[in-house]
Design a protein around this motif. Structure first.
Motif, mmCIF file in Angstrom:
data_model
loop_
_atom_site.group_PDB
_atom_site.id
_atom_site.type_symbol
_atom_site.label_atom_id
_atom_site.label_comp_id
_atom_site.label_asym_id
_atom_site.label_seq_id
_atom_site.Cartn_x
_atom_site.Cartn_y
_atom_site.Cartn_z
ATOM 1 N N THR A 1 1.118 -1.358 0.170
ATOM 2 C CA THR A 1 0.201 0.304 -0.089
ATOM 3 C C THR A 1 0.728 0.911 0.246
ATOM 4 O O THR A 1 0.502 2.623 -0.433
ATOM 5 N N ASP A 2 1.834 0.959 0.534
ATOM 6 C CA ASP A 2 2.745 2.853 0.670
ATOM 7 C C ASP A 2 3.727 2.269 -0.714
ATOM 8 O O ASP A 2 4.358 3.124 -0.066
ATOM 9 N N ASP A 3 3.685 1.982 -1.293
ATOM 10 C CA ASP A 3 5.242 2.493 -2.512
ATOM 11 C C ASP A 3 4.812 3.212 -3.033
ATOM 12 O O ASP A 3 5.604 3.043 -3.799
ATOM 13 N N ASP A 4 3.415 2.802 -3.520
ATOM 14 C CA ASP A 4 2.583 3.620 -4.467
ATOM 15 C C ASP A 4 2.383 4.892 -4.162
ATOM 16 O O ASP A 4 1.186 5.610 -4.525
ATOM 17 N N VAL A 5 2.930 6.050 -3.072
ATOM 18 C CA VAL A 5 2.185 7.059 -2.470
ATOM 19 C C VAL A 5 2.220 8.294 -3.579
ATOM 20 O O VAL A 5 3.818 8.925 -4.080
ATOM 21 N N CYS B 1 -3.770 19.615 2.806
ATOM 22 C CA CYS B 1 -2.703 18.748 2.243
ATOM 23 C C CYS B 1 -2.715 19.327 1.454
ATOM 24 O O CYS B 1 -1.460 18.715 -0.033
ATOM 25 N N ARG B 2 -3.823 20.153 0.277
ATOM 26 C CA ARG B 2 -3.960 20.603 -0.529
ATOM 27 C C ARG B 2 -2.948 21.820 -0.753
ATOM 28 O O ARG B 2 -2.569 21.774 -1.803
ATOM 29 N N THR B 3 -2.457 22.047 0.488
ATOM 30 C CA THR B 3 -1.736 23.411 0.420
ATOM 31 C C THR B 3 -0.200 22.473 0.229
ATOM 32 O O THR B 3 0.768 23.547 -0.303
ATOM 33 N N LEU B 4 0.130 21.737 1.349
ATOM 34 C CA LEU B 4 0.692 20.670 0.911
ATOM 35 C C LEU B 4 1.615 20.532 -0.187
ATOM 36 O O LEU B 4 3.097 20.470 -1.050
ATOM 37 N N VAL B 5 0.621 19.846 -0.706
ATOM 38 C CA VAL B 5 1.039 19.280 -2.618
ATOM 39 C C VAL B 5 1.058 20.171 -3.496
ATOM 40 O O VAL B 5 2.134 19.986 -4.321
ATOM 41 N N ALA B 6 -0.040 21.777 -3.259
ATOM 42 C CA ALA B 6 0.342 22.553 -3.345
ATOM 43 C C ALA B 6 2.405 23.282 -3.932
ATOM 44 O O ALA B 6 2.143 23.918 -5.147
ATOM 45 N N ASP B 7 2.772 23.026 -2.499
ATOM 46 C CA ASP B 7 3.398 24.022 -2.172
ATOM 47 C C ASP B 7 4.891 22.939 -2.225
ATOM 48 O O ASP B 7 5.118 21.661 -2.559
ATOM 49 N N PRO B 8 5.640 23.588 -3.957
ATOM 50 C CA PRO B 8 6.956 22.341 -4.881
ATOM 51 C C PRO B 8 8.017 22.208 -3.512
ATOM 52 O O PRO B 8 8.361 21.819 -3.498
ATOM 53 N N SER B 9 8.379 23.518 -2.923
ATOM 54 C CA SER B 9 9.199 22.827 -0.972
ATOM 55 C C SER B 9 8.591 21.584 -0.838
ATOM 56 O O SER B 9 10.195 21.042 0.303
ATOM 57 N N ALA B 10 7.329 22.054 -1.027
ATOM 58 C CA ALA B 10 7.201 20.211 0.629
ATOM 59 C C ALA B 10 7.321 18.757 -0.712
ATOM 60 O O ALA B 10 6.410 18.637 -2.296
ATOM 61 N N ASP B 11 7.409 18.052 -0.438
ATOM 62 C CA ASP B 11 6.797 16.278 -0.404
ATOM 63 C C ASP B 11 6.514 15.517 0.769
ATOM 64 O O ASP B 11 7.270 14.790 0.606
ATOM 65 N N PRO B 12 5.535 15.325 0.685
ATOM 66 C CA PRO B 12 4.592 14.881 1.725
ATOM 67 C C PRO B 12 4.123 13.275 1.382
ATOM 68 O O PRO B 12 4.751 12.508 2.435
ATOM 69 N N ALA B 13 4.941 12.674 0.478
ATOM 70 C CA ALA B 13 4.835 11.125 0.040
ATOM 71 C C ALA B 13 6.270 10.468 0.693
ATOM 72 O O ALA B 13 6.119 9.572 0.744
ATOM 73 N N SER B 14 6.328 12.016 1.046
ATOM 74 C CA SER B 14 8.709 11.211 1.187
ATOM 75 C C SER B 14 8.037 10.691 2.523
ATOM 76 O O SER B 14 8.876 9.875 2.673
ATOM 77 N N TYR B 15 7.034 11.144 3.326
ATOM 78 C CA TYR B 15 6.720 10.586 4.251
ATOM 79 C C TYR B 15 5.719 8.928 4.760
ATOM 80 O O TYR B 15 5.055 8.970 5.729
#
Length: 336
Positions: free
Chosen positions: A175-179, A197-211
């Motif tokens: 499940t956490d392989d394809d985030v 979530c929408r704010t972080l995804v729109a921020d180029p400097s953030a990478d929430p998927a890395s968590y």
């Protein structure tokens, strides 16, 4: 002068932690995870384990002496040990919200049980019925004293749980392989982190998927949810098998036939009042075959693609949501 964390971010994190607890994700909350880790330290764990073992051994000896059955002692010891472990997990290990939510979800999805029964039970009953009408199966089951029979049932159950603990972590890892960003937006919709979530995804400097990678206590939190949900559904199916054989045996198994197959005299067949066909031997063979069916169904629902699709379609969305919300939660906490 440095300012503290953004109050709105703190409020969002607190609301998310409450959301975690309400959805059976105790170990996603740092305080709960720390408390569980402390409870596993030897100075906390060993006294409770020693007391449980001492009470179980003493109770087993007393029951074996009163019943005059040697196998009653290990049966009671194993049962008491399992109950003690469950009690410690529910209290000190903070697993109560996990178990409560998993049971609620499993019982709330009983509508999926009928499709599973239509897939799993026909072939299983066809196979196991041949064992049921076999004299050797009756002789074996009837010859077991209650302690031994219960040990056999526990053995089948522990093998089933052990198999789940080996295979189900693969589902979590898958499940956490394809985030990606779309995964996170879908997972956080309708949660306290929807806007963040929408704010972080729109921020180029953030990478929430890395968590997204889930490890340690949090990974086992998800595995425990899957184990409980799977166990409830399989136990319901195994209970259906038990009731089927009790009903089938009550209809077709004459006392004379039961006596001949068990090697007992008709007068030795103990049955219920006014129900001559429902005997102790019938219950023993039905319980034995139901326990065997429980192990068979556990393996089938994880390894067979048709069964896996039927079961995991009901929990895959929950897994994805938990992984996605956790990733955004960790990203927001680091930023705050």
């Amino acid at each position: 002068m440095t300012s503290g964390p953004d109050p709105s971010a703190r409020a969002t994190l607190a609301a998310t932690e409450r959301w975690f607890l309400d959805h059976g994700l105790s170990y996603f909350v740092p305080e709960e995870r720390h408390a569980a880790r402390e409870a596993l330290r030897p100075r906390r764990f060993l006294p409770a384990a020693t007391l449980t073992v001492a009470l179980a051994v003493g109770g087993g000896v007393v029951i074996a002496w009163l019943s005059e059955e040697l196998t009653a002692a290990p049966a009671f010891l194993l049962t008491a040990g399992l109950l003690g472990a469950v009690a410690y997990a529910l209290t000190s290990l903070r697993a109560r919200p996990i178990i409560r939510w998993a049971l609620h979800r499993a019982l709330g999805s009983l509508r999926t049980l009928l499709p599973m029964m239509s897939r799993a039970l026909p072939l299983l009953l066809l196979f196991v019925t041949f064992l049921f009408i076999n004299a050797e199966a009756w002789e074996l089951s009837a010859s077991l004293d209650p302690g031994t029979l219960w040990l056999v049932v526990l053995l089948f159950g522990l093998l089933a749980v052990g198999f789940l603990l080996v295979r189900l972590p693969e589902e979590v890892d898958r499940t956490d392989d394809d985030v990606d960003d779309a995964f996170l937006l879908r997972a956080c919709a309708g949660t306290p982190l929807d806007e963040e979530c929408r704010t972080l995804v729109a921020d180029p400097s953030a990478d929430p998927a890395s968590y997204a990678t889930v490890t340690g206590f949090e990974r086992w939190n998800l595995v425990l949810v899957l184990v409980v949900m799977q166990a409830v559904q399989v136990l319901l199916l195994a209970g259906t098998v038990l009731l089927f054989f009790l009903l089938f045996g009550a209809l077709v198994m004459e006392p004379e036939t039961q006596a001949g197959w068990t090697g007992m005299k008709v007068s030795e067949i103990r049955n219920l009042p006014y129900l001559d066909h429902v005997s102790v031997a019938l219950f023993q063979v039905s319980l034995f075959l139901a326990a065997f069916s429980n192990l068979y169904l556990t393996v089938s629902t994880v390894t067979d693609e048709a069964y896996r699709e039927q079961f995991f379609s009901t929990v895959l969305r929950e897994l994805e949501r938990a992984v996605g919300v956790r990733a955004v939660y960790l990203a927001l906490r680091d930023r705050a």
